[in-house]
Motif scaffolding. Structure first.
Motif, PDB file in Angstrom:
ATOM      1  N   ASN A   1       0.805  -1.216   0.000  1.00  0.00           N
ATOM      2  CA  ASN A   1       0.000   0.000   0.000  1.00  0.00           C
ATOM      3  C   ASN A   1       0.842   1.273   0.000  1.00  0.00           C
ATOM      4  O   ASN A   1       0.388   2.327   0.444  1.00  0.00           O
ATOM      5  N   VAL A   2       2.073   1.191  -0.498  1.00  0.00           N
ATOM      6  CA  VAL A   2       2.984   2.332  -0.420  1.00  0.00           C
ATOM      7  C   VAL A   2       2.386   3.560  -1.114  1.00  0.00           C
ATOM      8  O   VAL A   2       2.457   4.666  -0.593  1.00  0.00           O
ATOM      9  N   LYS A   3       1.796   3.369  -2.291  1.00  0.00           N
ATOM     10  CA  LYS A   3       1.251   4.499  -3.031  1.00  0.00           C
ATOM     11  C   LYS A   3       0.159   5.195  -2.231  1.00  0.00           C
ATOM     12  O   LYS A   3       0.097   6.435  -2.165  1.00  0.00           O
ATOM     13  N   ARG A   4      -0.692   4.412  -1.597  1.00  0.00           N
ATOM     14  CA  ARG A   4      -1.765   4.988  -0.780  1.00  0.00           C
ATOM     15  C   ARG A   4      -1.186   5.745   0.412  1.00  0.00           C
ATOM     16  O   ARG A   4      -1.623   6.852   0.742  1.00  0.00           O
ATOM     17  N   LEU A   5      -0.178   5.165   1.055  1.00  0.00           N
ATOM     18  CA  LEU A   5       0.445   5.798   2.219  1.00  0.00           C
ATOM     19  C   LEU A   5       1.096   7.117   1.830  1.00  0.00           C
ATOM     20  O   LEU A   5       0.961   8.126   2.531  1.00  0.00           O
ATOM     21  N   GLU A   6       1.798   7.127   0.701  1.00  0.00           N
ATOM     22  CA  GLU A   6       2.423   8.367   0.225  1.00  0.00           C
ATOM     23  C   GLU A   6       1.362   9.432  -0.041  1.00  0.00           C
ATOM     24  O   GLU A   6       1.542  10.603   0.296  1.00  0.00           O
ATOM     25  N   TYR A   7       0.255   9.011  -0.635  1.00  0.00           N
ATOM     26  CA  TYR A   7      -0.821   9.961  -0.937  1.00  0.00           C
ATOM     27  C   TYR A   7      -1.361  10.581   0.350  1.00  0.00           C
ATOM     28  O   TYR A   7      -1.548  11.803   0.446  1.00  0.00           O
ATOM     29  N   ILE A   8      -1.581   9.757   1.371  1.00  0.00           N
ATOM     30  CA  ILE A   8      -2.110  10.253   2.642  1.00  0.00           C
ATOM     31  C   ILE A   8      -1.155  11.261   3.266  1.00  0.00           C
ATOM     32  O   ILE A   8      -1.546  12.349   3.681  1.00  0.00           O
ATOM     33  N   LEU A   9       0.132  10.908   3.317  1.00  0.00           N
ATOM     34  CA  LEU A   9       1.107  11.786   3.968  1.00  0.00           C
ATOM     35  C   LEU A   9       1.295  13.095   3.194  1.00  0.00           C
ATOM     36  O   LEU A   9       1.372  14.169   3.795  1.00  0.00           O
ATOM     37  N   HIS A  10       1.367  12.990   1.882  1.00  0.00           N
ATOM     38  CA  HIS A  10       1.597  14.203   1.087  1.00  0.00           C
ATOM     39  C   HIS A  10       0.395  15.133   1.104  1.00  0.00           C
ATOM     40  O   HIS A  10       0.527  16.328   0.852  1.00  0.00           O
ATOM     41  N   ASN A  11      -0.788  14.615   1.398  1.00  0.00           N
ATOM     42  CA  ASN A  11      -1.984  15.450   1.407  1.00  0.00           C
ATOM     43  C   ASN A  11      -2.407  15.862   2.804  1.00  0.00           C
ATOM     44  O   ASN A  11      -3.549  16.245   3.027  1.00  0.00           O
ATOM     45  N   ALA A  12      -1.468  15.798   3.745  1.00  0.00           N
ATOM     46  CA  ALA A  12      -1.760  16.214   5.118  1.00  0.00           C
ATOM     47  C   ALA A  12      -1.499  17.683   5.342  1.00  0.00           C
ATOM     48  O   ALA A  12      -1.756  18.204   6.402  1.00  0.00           O
ATOM     49  N   ASN A  13      -0.967  18.387   4.337  1.00  0.00           N
ATOM     50  CA  ASN A  13      -0.508  19.748   4.577  1.00  0.00           C
ATOM     51  C   ASN A  13      -1.624  20.760   4.782  1.00  0.00           C
ATOM     52  O   ASN A  13      -1.345  21.894   5.148  1.00  0.00           O
ATOM     53  N   HIS A  14      -2.898  20.369   4.590  1.00  0.00           N
ATOM     54  CA  HIS A  14      -3.983  21.303   4.871  1.00  0.00           C
ATOM     55  C   HIS A  14      -4.656  20.973   6.197  1.00  0.00           C
ATOM     56  O   HIS A  14      -5.753  21.423   6.453  1.00  0.00           O
ATOM     57  N   GLN A  15      -3.996  20.192   7.050  1.00  0.00           N
ATOM     58  CA  GLN A  15      -4.578  19.796   8.325  1.00  0.00           C
ATOM     59  C   GLN A  15      -3.655  20.209   9.472  1.00  0.00           C
ATOM     60  O   GLN A  15      -3.018  19.383  10.102  1.00  0.00           O
ATOM     61  N   PRO A  16      -3.529  21.498   9.728  1.00  0.00           N
ATOM     62  CA  PRO A  16      -2.616  21.937  10.775  1.00  0.00           C
ATOM     63  C   PRO A  16      -3.117  21.586  12.159  1.00  0.00           C
ATOM     64  O   PRO A  16      -4.261  21.214  12.348  1.00  0.00           O
ATOM     65  N   GLY A  17      -2.236  21.720  13.140  1.00  0.00           N
ATOM     66  CA  GLY A  17      -2.583  21.363  14.512  1.00  0.00           C
ATOM     67  C   GLY A  17      -2.219  19.920  14.808  1.00  0.00           C
ATOM     68  O   GLY A  17      -1.662  19.206  13.983  1.00  0.00           O
ATOM     69  N   CYS A  18      -2.546  19.484  16.018  1.00  0.00           N
ATOM     70  CA  CYS A  18      -2.255  18.101  16.420  1.00  0.00           C
ATOM     71  C   CYS A  18      -3.008  17.136  15.515  1.00  0.00           C
ATOM     72  O   CYS A  18      -4.211  17.289  15.285  1.00  0.00           O
ATOM     73  N   ILE A  19      -2.304  16.135  15.003  1.00  0.00           N
ATOM     74  CA  ILE A  19      -2.933  15.233  14.037  1.00  0.00           C
ATOM     75  C   ILE A  19      -3.581  14.021  14.684  1.00  0.00           C
ATOM     76  O   ILE A  19      -4.220  13.225  13.998  1.00  0.00           O
ATOM     77  N   LEU A  20      -3.416  13.855  15.999  1.00  0.00           N
ATOM     78  CA  LEU A  20      -3.991  12.692  16.670  1.00  0.00           C
ATOM     79  C   LEU A  20      -5.461  12.952  16.976  1.00  0.00           C
ATOM     80  O   LEU A  20      -5.799  13.797  17.796  1.00  0.00           O
TER      81      LEU A  20
END
Length: 298
Positions: free
Chosen positions: A94-113
């Protein structure tokens, strides 16, 4: 602005920082920042968020960020890049999916938990990584790598809450590209018009709606609205921006326009939502710091 590079697949650092201000800088890699102790401000892409122990931030490539330490703070820094994701048996299928998730986190500031149980899990993993890092016992490198892999997966699970649940690795690459385009241009309404997206991706305007719903299981307008609302909620909870500044950031004509849009989706005005969210955080902190004592066993 300073640009930092990582010349190894990953690196970990435990650091105590006194009362000082780190200048804005960018990375060519991912960085997880976990707050072990202390308080201050985390600035990500010109948005300020108060930090306190137990919070975890993800800085993605090209994000601009800095730390303004108010009380001496102990941080755990984990830096890693795409090479690490692809070459370390990390969700190999699932590497491609994981990369997509991580690279698209930049619009979610603040604590991610977002999951309470994950907060406990991450705290334990950071302590375990620190112990292995300091003790350097037999197989400590292998154990640290396994713990890092698990930590990244936990991070991805929490970020994935912002992505359509129905989108998965079997979807066509073009569908994923459309989602990424929407997220990148969420602040510019003109670029989110169906005609503009159709033209960009070579799909007829008549077919675009059916194509998007087939892959995301919701209409494109629903996805844009839901994604935008989640981002606005995050701004209201974690940033000190005024309501009119948030309205301007997301392309609304004025604060009244944002109020009408937000109330239609959430039932509250942005001001009411912010007040309720802050009260909820205070109650949660009191609960975390004063756990209910267990009944003594007979």
């Amino acid at each position: 602005m300073i640009k930092e590079n990582l010349h190894e697949p990953f690196s970990i650092t435990f650091k105590k920082i006194g009362e000082c201000l780190k200048h804005d800088h960018q990375h060519s890699f991912f960085e997880l920042i976990y707050v072990i102790s202390g308080t201050g401000l985390q600035n990500i892409n010109k948005n300020n968020f108060s930090y306190y122990p137990g919070q975890l931030f993800l800085i993605t490539p090209e994000d601009s960020h800095s730390l303004d330490v108010e009380t001496t703070t102990e941080f755990f820094f984990l830096r890693f890049n795409d090479i690490y994701i692809r070459n370390n048996s990390l969700l190999a299928e699932n590497v491609k999916r994981l990369e997509y998730i991580l690279h698209n986190a930049n619009h979610q500031p603040g604590c991610i938990l977002k999951n309470k149980t994950d907060k406990v899990l991450v705290s334990a993993m950071v302590r375990a990584i620190e112990q292995e890092f300091l003790n350097k016992d037999l197989y400590n490198k292998e154990l640290i790598q396994q713990l890092i892999n698990t930590l990244i997966i936990v991070v991805a699970r929490n970020i994935a809450k912002y992505l359509p649940e129905q989108v998965n690795i079997r979807n066509e690459e073009k569908a994923m590209d459309i989602l990424q385009y929407i997220q990148t241009n969420i602040y510019e309404p003109e670029k989110l018009k169906a005609e503009r997206i159709s033209s960009n991706f070579g799909i007829s305007n008549a077919y675009l709606g059916r194509y998007f719903k087939k892959h995301a299981d919701e209409t494109m307008q629903q996805y844009i609205t839901n994604y935008k609302i989640k981002l606005i909620e995050h701004r209201l909870q974690f940033s000190d921006k005024r309501i009119n500044e948030i309205a301007y950031e997301f392309g609304f004509t004025d604060e009244s326009h944002l109020n009408k849009y937000f109330r239609k989706q959430k039932g509250d005005s942005p001001k009411e939502y912010r007040k309720r969210a802050k009260l909820s955080v205070v109650a949660e902190n009191i609960s975390d710091n004063n756990p209910v004592p267990k009944e003594p066993q007979a």
